[in-house]
Design a protein around this motif. Structure first.
Motif, short mmCIF file in Angstrom:
data_model
loop_
_atom_site.label_atom_id
_atom_site.label_comp_id
_atom_site.label_asym_id
_atom_site.label_seq_id
_atom_site.Cartn_x
_atom_site.Cartn_y
_atom_site.Cartn_z
N LEU A 1 -3.58 -2.89 9.62
CA LEU A 1 -5.04 -3.15 9.88
C LEU A 1 -5.69 -2.40 8.75
O LEU A 1 -6.75 -2.92 8.19
N GLU A 2 -5.28 -0.92 8.55
CA GLU A 2 -6.04 -0.34 7.49
C GLU A 2 -5.68 -0.89 6.29
O GLU A 2 -6.73 -0.83 5.38
N THR A 3 -4.60 -1.28 6.00
CA THR A 3 -4.29 -2.14 4.78
C THR A 3 -5.36 -3.23 4.50
O THR A 3 -6.09 -3.38 3.35
N ALA A 4 -5.32 -4.15 5.25
CA ALA A 4 -6.27 -5.40 5.34
C ALA A 4 -7.80 -4.83 5.28
O ALA A 4 -8.32 -5.37 4.53
N HIS B 1 -10.22 -5.60 2.01
CA HIS B 1 -10.97 -6.78 2.56
C HIS B 1 -10.07 -8.16 2.50
O HIS B 1 -10.41 -9.16 2.27
N ALA B 2 -9.00 -7.91 3.28
CA ALA B 2 -8.01 -9.08 3.16
C ALA B 2 -7.89 -9.78 4.74
O ALA B 2 -8.81 -9.32 5.52
N GLU C 1 0.71 -1.30 -0.09
CA GLU C 1 -0.08 0.00 -0.20
C GLU C 1 0.97 1.22 0.08
O GLU C 1 2.02 1.18 0.82
N ILE C 2 0.64 2.31 -0.83
CA ILE C 2 1.23 3.43 -0.75
C ILE C 2 0.80 4.52 0.58
O ILE C 2 -0.29 4.49 0.66
N CYS C 3 1.79 4.54 1.37
CA CYS C 3 1.62 5.21 2.51
C CYS C 3 1.52 6.84 2.23
O CYS C 3 2.38 7.57 2.70
#
Length: 83
Positions: free
Chosen positions: A46-49, A53-54, A19-21
């Motif tokens: 957590l935000e990435t997941a 929807h991982a 993910e690009i932060c």
């Protein structure tokens, strides 16, 4: 021992998400951390997941999984949860 090696290989073959932060993402992760009481780096995971929807797998059972399990809209696991 063979079953353990098979499971380890299966785990290593799982999909990784990058993910690009940028400012927007980091701000969202900060709000997520405040909502669930997670630390900064855990909030990024957590935000990435959540965004993708991982299923999230973490080794940090006490400070992360126990704070989020059943409270977020995704599945969260510790590696020991896998057969």
């Amino acid at each position: 021992m063979e079953a353990g090696k098979t499971q380890e290989n299966n785990l290593r073959q799982m999909v990784y998400i990058w993910e690009i932060c940028d400012d927007h993402f980091c701000t969202s992760a900060g709000y997520t951390g405040a909502l669930y009481g997670t630390y900064a780096t855990d909030s990024l995971y957590l935000e990435t997941a959540l965004k993708h929807h991982a299923v999230l797998v973490s080794l940090d059972e006490n400070d992360f999984l126990l704070r989020t399990k059943g409270r977020v809209g995704i599945e969260t696991y510790h590696p020991k949860d896998f057969p």
